[in-house]
Design a protein around this motif. Structure first.
Motif: not given
Length: 123
Positions: A72-75
């Motif tokens: 999860d690149n956003a996290k």
């Protein structure tokens, strides 16, 4: 520089599922290929799974169908979902990061490593 912190390891029963997490900081997480490795007592470190920047994945053949790597690149987080766990999955599991976008099963291609999280599977 990349800092990696794994979590989620614990004692489980054979047949259980477990999800490991690895939070990355220090560089743009989404740019790097990532991997999971493991090391059982008195054994060499072993490749488990790897994922590229684009999400392409590659697994140790014997783990296909039981383990799933995702990101999860956003996290800034890498995951390893493990199912149908067996006693032979007992090991310290390490998260690792590359400096390039592609994936790799070779530990020497990973300059950054976490401290590991212990998974124990009892029979």
């Amino acid at each position: 520089q990349v800092q990696l912190v794994e979590s989620g390891g614990r004692l489980v029963q054979a047949g259980d599922s477990l999800r490991l997490s690895c939070v990355a900081s220090g560089r743009t997480f989404g740019d790097n290929g990532m991997g999971w490795f493991r090391q059982a007592p008195e054994k060499e470190r072993e490749f488990v799974a790897t994922i590229s920047r684009s999400g392409a994945t590659y697994y140790l053949d014997s783990l296909k169908g039981r383990f799933t790597i995702s990101r999860d690149n956003a996290k800034n987080t890498l995951y390893l979902q493990m199912t149908s766990l067996k006693p032979e999955d007992t090991a310290v599991y390490y998260c690792a990061a590359r400096n390039v976008a592609g994936y790799s099963q070779q530990p020497t291609n990973y300059p950054y490593w976490g401290q590991g999280t212990q998974v124990v599977v009892s029979s």
